[in-house]
Each structure stands twice: as structure tokens, then as C-alpha cells.
Design an enzyme around this catalytic site. Structure first.
Site, PDB file in Angstrom:
ATOM      1  N   GLU A 284       0.841  -1.206   0.000  1.00  0.00           N
ATOM      2  CA  GLU A 284       0.000   0.000   0.000  1.00  0.00           C
ATOM      3  C   GLU A 284       0.875   1.254   0.000  1.00  0.00           C
ATOM      4  O   GLU A 284       0.541   2.259  -0.604  1.00  0.00           O
ATOM      5  CB  GLU A 284      -0.936   0.023   1.206  1.00  0.00           C
ATOM      6  CG  GLU A 284      -1.961  -1.105   1.217  1.00  0.00           C
ATOM      7  CD  GLU A 284      -2.782  -1.163  -0.058  1.00  0.00           C
ATOM      8  OE1 GLU A 284      -3.306  -0.125  -0.484  1.00  0.00           O
ATOM      9  OE2 GLU A 284      -2.879  -2.263  -0.626  1.00  0.00           O
ATOM     10  N   TRP A 287       1.861   1.735  -3.451  1.00  0.00           N
ATOM     11  CA  TRP A 287       0.792   2.409  -4.225  1.00  0.00           C
ATOM     12  C   TRP A 287       0.955   3.924  -4.102  1.00  0.00           C
ATOM     13  O   TRP A 287       0.775   4.685  -5.048  1.00  0.00           O
ATOM     14  CB  TRP A 287      -0.592   2.061  -3.673  1.00  0.00           C
ATOM     15  CG  TRP A 287      -1.323   0.947  -4.355  1.00  0.00           C
ATOM     16  CD1 TRP A 287      -1.641  -0.264  -3.813  1.00  0.00           C
ATOM     17  CD2 TRP A 287      -1.873   0.945  -5.700  1.00  0.00           C
ATOM     18  NE1 TRP A 287      -2.341  -1.017  -4.730  1.00  0.00           N
ATOM     19  CE2 TRP A 287      -2.497  -0.297  -5.887  1.00  0.00           C
ATOM     20  CE3 TRP A 287      -1.885   1.866  -6.744  1.00  0.00           C
ATOM     21  CZ2 TRP A 287      -3.142  -0.638  -7.083  1.00  0.00           C
ATOM     22  CZ3 TRP A 287      -2.517   1.528  -7.934  1.00  0.00           C
ATOM     23  CH2 TRP A 287      -3.139   0.289  -8.093  1.00  0.00           C
ATOM     24  N   TRP A 315     -20.480  13.211 -19.058  1.00  0.00           N
ATOM     25  CA  TRP A 315     -21.025  13.077 -17.707  1.00  0.00           C
ATOM     26  C   TRP A 315     -22.357  13.826 -17.635  1.00  0.00           C
ATOM     27  O   TRP A 315     -22.498  14.902 -18.227  1.00  0.00           O
ATOM     28  CB  TRP A 315     -20.072  13.679 -16.680  1.00  0.00           C
ATOM     29  CG  TRP A 315     -18.708  13.065 -16.656  1.00  0.00           C
ATOM     30  CD1 TRP A 315     -17.544  13.613 -17.137  1.00  0.00           C
ATOM     31  CD2 TRP A 315     -18.352  11.788 -16.133  1.00  0.00           C
ATOM     32  NE1 TRP A 315     -16.490  12.758 -16.935  1.00  0.00           N
ATOM     33  CE2 TRP A 315     -16.949  11.624 -16.322  1.00  0.00           C
ATOM     34  CE3 TRP A 315     -19.058  10.744 -15.523  1.00  0.00           C
ATOM     35  CZ2 TRP A 315     -16.264  10.474 -15.930  1.00  0.00           C
ATOM     36  CZ3 TRP A 315     -18.371   9.611 -15.136  1.00  0.00           C
ATOM     37  CH2 TRP A 315     -16.999   9.480 -15.335  1.00  0.00           C
ATOM     38  N   ASN A 350     -10.955   2.918   3.151  1.00  0.00           N
ATOM     39  CA  ASN A 350     -10.565   2.746   1.747  1.00  0.00           C
ATOM     40  C   ASN A 350     -11.612   2.005   0.923  1.00  0.00           C
ATOM     41  O   ASN A 350     -11.925   2.407  -0.197  1.00  0.00           O
ATOM     42  CB  ASN A 350      -9.229   2.001   1.671  1.00  0.00           C
ATOM     43  CG  ASN A 350      -8.781   1.812   0.234  1.00  0.00           C
ATOM     44  OD1 ASN A 350      -8.619   2.781  -0.499  1.00  0.00           O
ATOM     45  ND2 ASN A 350      -8.637   0.569  -0.190  1.00  0.00           N
ATOM     46  N   TRP A 368     -15.836  12.646 -12.160  1.00  0.00           N
ATOM     47  CA  TRP A 368     -15.017  12.282 -10.996  1.00  0.00           C
ATOM     48  C   TRP A 368     -14.353  13.500 -10.358  1.00  0.00           C
ATOM     49  O   TRP A 368     -14.081  13.511  -9.166  1.00  0.00           O
ATOM     50  CB  TRP A 368     -13.952  11.240 -11.397  1.00  0.00           C
ATOM     51  CG  TRP A 368     -13.057  11.693 -12.511  1.00  0.00           C
ATOM     52  CD1 TRP A 368     -13.276  11.556 -13.850  1.00  0.00           C
ATOM     53  CD2 TRP A 368     -11.792  12.376 -12.406  1.00  0.00           C
ATOM     54  NE1 TRP A 368     -12.248  12.111 -14.572  1.00  0.00           N
ATOM     55  CE2 TRP A 368     -11.326  12.616 -13.715  1.00  0.00           C
ATOM     56  CE3 TRP A 368     -11.027  12.807 -11.328  1.00  0.00           C
ATOM     57  CZ2 TRP A 368     -10.118  13.270 -13.976  1.00  0.00           C
ATOM     58  CZ3 TRP A 368      -9.824  13.452 -11.579  1.00  0.00           C
ATOM     59  CH2 TRP A 368      -9.380  13.681 -12.882  1.00  0.00           C
ATOM     60  N   TRP A 391      -9.217   8.283  -7.492  1.00  0.00           N
ATOM     61  CA  TRP A 391     -10.478   8.693  -8.143  1.00  0.00           C
ATOM     62  C   TRP A 391     -10.478   8.249  -9.594  1.00  0.00           C
ATOM     63  O   TRP A 391     -11.463   7.739 -10.110  1.00  0.00           O
ATOM     64  CB  TRP A 391     -10.695  10.208  -8.034  1.00  0.00           C
ATOM     65  CG  TRP A 391     -11.556  10.525  -6.848  1.00  0.00           C
ATOM     66  CD1 TRP A 391     -11.136  10.933  -5.618  1.00  0.00           C
ATOM     67  CD2 TRP A 391     -12.989  10.426  -6.782  1.00  0.00           C
ATOM     68  NE1 TRP A 391     -12.219  11.085  -4.789  1.00  0.00           N
ATOM     69  CE2 TRP A 391     -13.360  10.789  -5.477  1.00  0.00           C
ATOM     70  CE3 TRP A 391     -13.967  10.065  -7.683  1.00  0.00           C
ATOM     71  CZ2 TRP A 391     -14.693  10.792  -5.049  1.00  0.00           C
ATOM     72  CZ3 TRP A 391     -15.298  10.066  -7.272  1.00  0.00           C
ATOM     73  CH2 TRP A 391     -15.657  10.413  -5.972  1.00  0.00           C
TER      74      TRP A 391
HETATM   75  C1  LIG Z   1     -11.433   7.589  -4.162  1.00  0.00           C
HETATM   76  C2  LIG Z   1     -10.244   7.455  -3.235  1.00  0.00           C
HETATM   77  C3  LIG Z   1      -9.621   8.607  -2.755  1.00  0.00           C
HETATM   78  C4  LIG Z   1      -8.485   8.507  -1.928  1.00  0.00           C
HETATM   79  N1  LIG Z   1      -7.888   9.660  -1.463  1.00  0.00           N
HETATM   80  C5  LIG Z   1      -6.765   9.574  -0.695  1.00  0.00           C
HETATM   81  C6  LIG Z   1      -6.101  10.740  -0.234  1.00  0.00           C
HETATM   82  O1  LIG Z   1      -6.491  11.879  -0.535  1.00  0.00           O
HETATM   83  N2  LIG Z   1      -5.005  10.577   0.578  1.00  0.00           N
HETATM   84  C7  LIG Z   1      -4.534   9.340   0.910  1.00  0.00           C
HETATM   85  O2  LIG Z   1      -3.543   9.249   1.635  1.00  0.00           O
HETATM   86  N3  LIG Z   1      -5.127   8.225   0.457  1.00  0.00           N
HETATM   87  C8  LIG Z   1      -6.227   8.282  -0.332  1.00  0.00           C
HETATM   88  N4  LIG Z   1      -6.837   7.141  -0.759  1.00  0.00           N
HETATM   89  C9  LIG Z   1      -6.200   5.833  -0.465  1.00  0.00           C
HETATM   90  C10 LIG Z   1      -6.684   5.130   0.798  1.00  0.00           C
HETATM   91  O3  LIG Z   1      -8.083   5.089   0.839  1.00  0.00           O
HETATM   92  C11 LIG Z   1      -6.165   5.767   2.087  1.00  0.00           C
HETATM   93  O4  LIG Z   1      -4.779   5.969   2.006  1.00  0.00           O
HETATM   94  C12 LIG Z   1      -6.434   4.831   3.268  1.00  0.00           C
HETATM   95  O5  LIG Z   1      -7.833   4.599   3.385  1.00  0.00           O
HETATM   96  C13 LIG Z   1      -5.913   5.446   4.550  1.00  0.00           C
HETATM   97  O6  LIG Z   1      -6.199   4.616   5.630  1.00  0.00           O
HETATM   98  P1  LIG Z   1      -5.039   3.903   6.451  1.00  0.00           P
HETATM   99  O7  LIG Z   1      -3.967   4.865   6.759  1.00  0.00           O
HETATM  100  O8  LIG Z   1      -5.694   3.190   7.568  1.00  0.00           O
HETATM  101  O9  LIG Z   1      -4.509   2.889   5.323  1.00  0.00           O
HETATM  102  P2  LIG Z   1      -3.694   1.532   5.406  1.00  0.00           P
HETATM  103  O10 LIG Z   1      -4.541   0.495   4.751  1.00  0.00           O
HETATM  104  O11 LIG Z   1      -3.162   1.234   6.735  1.00  0.00           O
HETATM  105  O12 LIG Z   1      -2.487   1.805   4.387  1.00  0.00           O
HETATM  106  C14 LIG Z   1      -1.212   2.295   4.822  1.00  0.00           C
HETATM  107  C15 LIG Z   1      -0.850   3.537   4.049  1.00  0.00           C
HETATM  108  O13 LIG Z   1      -0.679   3.244   2.672  1.00  0.00           O
HETATM  109  C16 LIG Z   1      -1.125   4.342   1.880  1.00  0.00           C
HETATM  110  N5  LIG Z   1      -2.227   3.870   1.036  1.00  0.00           N
HETATM  111  C17 LIG Z   1      -3.142   2.933   1.358  1.00  0.00           C
HETATM  112  N6  LIG Z   1      -3.969   2.710   0.317  1.00  0.00           N
HETATM  113  C18 LIG Z   1      -3.567   3.527  -0.668  1.00  0.00           C
HETATM  114  C19 LIG Z   1      -4.019   3.752  -1.990  1.00  0.00           C
HETATM  115  N7  LIG Z   1      -5.038   3.094  -2.532  1.00  0.00           N
HETATM  116  N8  LIG Z   1      -3.386   4.700  -2.720  1.00  0.00           N
HETATM  117  C20 LIG Z   1      -2.343   5.375  -2.219  1.00  0.00           C
HETATM  118  N9  LIG Z   1      -1.858   5.184  -0.984  1.00  0.00           N
HETATM  119  C21 LIG Z   1      -2.465   4.269  -0.220  1.00  0.00           C
HETATM  120  C22 LIG Z   1      -1.600   5.421   2.847  1.00  0.00           C
HETATM  121  O14 LIG Z   1      -0.540   6.328   3.060  1.00  0.00           O
HETATM  122  C23 LIG Z   1      -1.898   4.624   4.094  1.00  0.00           C
HETATM  123  O15 LIG Z   1      -1.796   5.373   5.275  1.00  0.00           O
HETATM  124  C24 LIG Z   1      -7.985   7.227  -1.585  1.00  0.00           C
HETATM  125  C25 LIG Z   1      -8.641   6.082  -2.057  1.00  0.00           C
HETATM  126  C26 LIG Z   1      -9.748   6.194  -2.876  1.00  0.00           C
HETATM  127  C27 LIG Z   1     -10.404   4.941  -3.391  1.00  0.00           C
END
Ligand SMILES: Cc1cc2nc3c(=O)[nH]c(=O)nc-3n(C[C@H](O)[C@H](O)[C@H](O)COP(=O)(O)OP(=O)(O)OC[C@H]3O[C@@H](n4cnc5c(N)ncnc54)[C@H](O)[C@@H]3O)c2cc1C
Length: 486
Positions: A284, A287, A315, A350, A368, A391
Site C-alpha cells: 500500500e 501504491w 457526464w 478505503n 469524478w 479517483w
Molecule cells: C477515491 C479514493 C480517494 C483517496 N484519497 C486519498 C487521499 O487523498 N489521501 C490518501 O492518503 N489516500 C487516499 N486514498 C487511499 C486510501 O483510501 C487511504 O490511504 C487509506 O484509506 C488510509 O487509511 P489507512 O492509513 O488506515 O490505510 P492503510 O490500509 O493502513 O495503508 C497504509 C498507508 O498506505 C497508503 N495507502 C493505502 N492505500 C492507498 C491507496 N489506494 N493509494 C495510495 N496510498 C495508499 C496510505 O498512506 C496509508 O496510510 C484514496 C482512495 C480512494 C479509493
């Protein structure tokens, strides 16, 4: 060795493993840490802004630690393009150090700061800090940037293996001895209060959000001790504490990203049965790097679709449907609960971000970019690269996206990921008396809901659209856009 240096804190509000700060401490005789509350950003924000409050609290903690080392943080309120050269002149600094920021507006600001400093013969030195691998550090064999995550991830892990991180003791240590030696002597001042900056305290305490490194350490320890082992399954269940909740800290750098990778690697080493789960979690973080490098190499994504074939996608952009989505009254409980979580807490799980984004684009047929902007306004962890990349993934306009013809079915997502409606019940009090089985598609169970005191259309909305019909229409829109671009 440089004489006097400024270290400019930005999205790196910590002392440990702060690349630019460590470099300043190693290269300059005297270092003055600075933070600029940028009026060009603050001007557009509401008086109660959780992110400004979070930053302010994190700075207060930094300032207190710096004071114990004989110095202090200098906080300026203004436009960095003017304030930094003015401060460099006042302090007779030879160099300003900071860490890279990759967002287009920050890149433009840094270019302006750099030329103003250089015109005064002051150097501007930036370091990589916010990501594990930046820009061109993970490329294909043809030296091209990746646009598909799976091979990027493979190359990212290969590079990590080839270039191991510093050991954990190093990554955890605050450079207190160097600070004692090199910090510019304290001016003993207080930081400006939130009110001085034109802001008010927010509900961070009530939300349980702890700022600064203290909050980041607590979230990390909670995750390592209680959740990382079950991450591959629990991460998709919004009704559990299955993820790290570190995204806000990653946004503001209250913990280093390299430290997080190293902590997960160490946990895998000490708990071999959690090794796969740790790798899933580190992916993650990969990512996150992936979307940073996409933004760097393809800056057009900040404004429009990665896949330009969808530039003129028709859209529908119905304002009433957009308002229903923003306010959590679409009649789809999993979507509505998710949107309430976002607005009430500044966070959304997420899985639900994916569901809500898919619903906006494929069920409501809304651009979007409108959803992206709404998330940007409310998410505490808002990060342009990640928000935009995700997004676009959900909207099927991005690099490596969800295929346009595969549309999330909100009812199936709800059954699968919130089977007992724990999350729905938590955020939609009107539905608390209704058992889970009737909440994934409430319109099919109007009579049962009424028996539990919920009249559809009165106590909870009827669905604003019919999923199957809208999903077919979404696929048609995408096909039309593809045909007209041929
Ligand atoms: C539509 C949409 C918008 C999002 N907007 C953001 C945003 O503005 N900022 C943001 O940090 N994340 C965003 N995310 C990714 C993700 O949802 C969040 O990082 C995550 O929910 C944060 O929770 P956590 O720290 O408990 O994640 P964990 O599951 O513990 O993941 C650990 C870390 O990995 C990174 N990460 C995790 N998933 C993703 C992902 N899909 N893409 C990029 N990095 C990721 C984050 O830094 C996160 O803290 C978005 C996802 C979607 C689907």
C-alpha cells in the site's frame, strides 16, 4: 561547511529520519528551523479547519522539543516566496534546506522561492523525504515510467531489496545531539496561536486524532500490535479497526515513510506468520509512491483524465444527485454511511472510498473531478497524488484503472464488506433498529423497514437511481466516448 542555514519544515513535521533536516544539521554550523503558514493556501479555508489545527498542534510539539535543545521553531505567517528570502536576509543565511514536495502548486512555489533566494546568492537545497522511491527511481527496463501498478510494485520491491533501508534504531532516533550542537540559539518566543492565524480549534480531540509524532507513534504501535497480522482480510471491513489510520501522518510527515516500511519488515521478521500480511501492507505504501510518480511524469492528471480518450466523456452532472451524494442521502445505506463518515470525521475507509467514488461516477454519472474536489475539502489525509490517482482508478479514466465495464454493485459491496451492518448502523442512526439483512437493498424490504419504524421516503430516502439501469448507461457513456475518440 555552510555558515547559517534555514531548515524549512513543510510536509515533514518530525525530527527523526527527516532527510532535509539531517542534511542541514550535517552541513551547516547553525540551523534555524522555520515553518511558514502560507497565506495563499490559508486564504481559501474555513475558520475551523481540522488540517490547520493538526499542523498547528504538530508544530507546537516540535517547538517544545526544539526548545529543550536550546533553540526553537520560528513560525511565519505570509507568502513563502516573500517571507523566506526576507528571513534569509535577516538571519544572513547562506542556504535554505527543505524536503521535496511533488504537487504542481508546490513545485511552482518552490521554483519561485528558489529563484528569489538564488538572486540573493542563497542556495536552495531540496531532499527526497516523503516517499520511499521518487520520480525516476523505479523505471522500466527501457528507462520509462511505469503506468501499471503490478510491474511497478515488483520493481519497487526489487529496488528495496537491493538498497536496504537504514536500520530501525537510526530511523527512530531524533537527532538531539546534533540539534543541541547546531540549533540557532532560541529566541524563547511563543508560537502564534490558531486565533492569531485567523483560525479556531476544531473537534480533533473529540475525534480521537492526536497530532504530531506522539499521535503517529500511537497509531503505528496500535496497528503493529493488534491489526497488521489480519490486514489482508480486515482491511476491507469498515466496521473493524483493520487498517493503520496512518494516512494523515503520512500526509504531514509526522512519521517517516522509510520507518514505516522498516517497522513492517522487522515485524515480519519477528512474526513469520505475519510476513505475507506485512508485505501486503508495504504494497500500500508502494501504491502511494506509484501515484506520486504518476503525478510527476503525467502532470495533466491533476486537471483531466490520464486516458485522454475520456476527455469528452458526457457526464450527466445532475446537481440534485450530486447534493444527495455529498449529504449522504442517496438511499444506498453503504454509500450514505460512507459519506457521513467523511463529513463527520474527515476520514473514509478505503473500501468505502472505492464504493462511494464508483457510485458517484458510474451510478450518478457525475464527473469524478467533482467527487475528487469534495474529498479534497473533507479528507484529513487529502493528498493530491493519491486522491487523484484513486479517483481516476474508480472512474476508469486513470492509469491501470478498474475496467469501465466492471461497475461496483453497492448492494453486493454492502453484503460482502458490512454483512452485519455494523458500519451502516454506526453512521445512520435512523436505521439502527433495522436488522442487517434488510439494509443492503432497503427498497426491496420497505414493509420490513416500516415494521421497524423506518418509512422509506420519510425516515430514510428512497434510492435516487436504480443501480442496474444506471450501470448499463455508464457503460454506454464510456463506449460512446471511446468511439468518438477513434
Ligand atoms: C477515491 C479514493 C480517494 C483517496 N484519497 C486519498 C487521499 O487523498 N489521501 C490518501 O492518503 N489516500 C487516499 N486514498 C487511499 C486510501 O483510501 C487511504 O490511504 C487509506 O484509506 C488510509 O487509511 P489507512 O492509513 O488506515 O490505510 P492503510 O490500509 O493502513 O495503508 C497504509 C498507508 O498506505 C497508503 N495507502 C493505502 N492505500 C492507498 C491507496 N489506494 N493509494 C495510495 N496510498 C495508499 C496510505 O498512506 C496509508 O496510510 C484514496 C482512495 C480512494 C479509493
Amino acid at each position: 561547511m555552510a555558515g547559517t542555514a534555514i531548515f524549512w519544515f513543510r510536509r515533514d513535521l518530525r525530527l527523526a529520519d527527516n532527510t532535509g533536516l539531517l542534511r542541514a544539521l550535517a552541513e551547516a554550523a547553525s540551523v534555524q528551523p522555520v515553518f511558514v503558514f502560507d497565506t495563499t493556501i490559508l486564504a481559501g479555508l474555513p475558520r475551523q479547519d481540522r488540517r490547520v489545527d493538526f499542523i498547528h498542534r504538530s508544530l507546537q510539539a516540535l517547538h517544545e522539543t526544539l526548545q529543550t535543545c536550546g533553540g526553537g521553531l520560528r513560525v511565519v505567517h505570509g507568502d513563502p516566496v516573500r517571507e523566506l528570502p526576507a528571513l534569509a536576509r535577516a538571519l544572513k543565511a547562506d542556504v535554505v534546506y527543505c524536503n521535496d514536495d511533488y504537487e504542481p502548486a508546490a513545485v511552482a512555489r518552490d521554483a519561485a522561492v528558489e529563484s528569489a533566494l538564488n538572486a540573493m546568492d542563497v542556495r536552495f537545497e531540496r531532499s527526497k523525504d516523503a516517499v520511499v522511491f521518487a520520480r525516476d527511481e523505479v523505471l522500466t527496463q527501457q528507462r520509462k515510467p511505469y503506468t501499471v501498478f503490478t510491474p511497478y510494485r515488483k520493481a519497487w520491491f526489487a529496488r528495496l531489496k537491493a538498497e536496504p533501508l537504514a536500520d530501525l534504531d537510526t530511523l527512530r532516533a531524533e537527532p538531539l545531539a546534533a540539534l543541541h550542537k547546531r540549533l540557532a540559539p532560541s529566541r524563547g518566543g511563543q508560537l502564534p496561536s490558531l486565533a492569531d492565524l485567523g483560525f479556531e480549534t476544531t473537534d480533533l480531540d473529540a475525534l480521537g486524532v492526536v497530532a504530531g509524532t506522539t499521535g503517529a507513534e500511537a497509531a503505528l504501535q496500535q496497528f503493529l500490535q493488534h491489526a497488521i497480522g489480519e490486514y489482508p482480510t480486515d482491511r476491507d471491513i469498515p466496521g473493524t479497526e483493520g487498517t493503520s489510520r496512518l494516512s494523515l501522518h503520512n500526509r504531514f510527515g509526522t512519521l517517516s515513510i522509510r520507518r514505516l516500511v522498516a517497522e513492517a519488515q522487522a515485524h515480519a521478521h519477528d512474526h513469520p506468520r505475519h510476513a505475507e500480511a506485512c508485505t501486503t501492507w508495504i504494497s500500500e505504501l508502494a501504491w502511494r509512491d506509484f501515484f506520486f510518480q504518476i503525478l510527476h511524469h503525467h502532470p495533466h492528471v491533476a486537471e483531466g483524465p490520464f486516458k485522454t480518450v475520456y476527455e469528452h466523456l458526457a457526464w450527466e452532472n445532475d446537481d440534485a444527485l450530486f447534493a444527495a451524494w455529498c449529504e449522504g442521502r442517496t438511499g444506498y445505506p453503504i454509500v450514505d454511511a460512507a459519506m457521513r463518515q467523511l463529513v463527520e470525521t474527515g476520514f473514509m475507509h478505503n473500501r468505502l472510498r472505492m464504493v462511494a467514488a464508483s457510485f458517484l461516477t458510474k451510478d450518478l454519472l457525475i464527473d469524478w473531478r467533482r467527487g475528487e474536489a469534495f474529498f479534497a475539502l473533507h479528507l484529513l489525509d487529502y493528498e493530491l497524488a493519491c486522491n487523484n490517482g484513486n479517483w481516476q482508478w474508480a472512474a476508469s479514466t486513470g492509469c491501470d484503472p478498474q475496467p469501465y465495464f466492471r461497475v461496483f454493485n453497492p448492494a453486493r459491496q454492502s453484503e460482502r464488506f458490512d454483512p452485519e451492518a455494523r458500519f451502516i448502523h454506526a453512521y445512520l442512526p435512523a436505521l439502527r433498529a433495522v436488522p442487517a439483512d434488510y439494509l443492503h437493498e432497503p427498497a426491496k424490504h420497505a414493509k420490513v423497514l416500516a415494521r421497524h419504524g423506518v418509512v422509506l421516503g420519510k425516515d430514510y430516502p428512497e434510492p435516487v437511481v436504480e443501480h442496474a439501469e444506471r450501470a448499463r448507461r455508464a457503460v454506454r457513456l464510456f463506449e460512446l466516448a471511446r468511439q468518438s475518440a477513434e
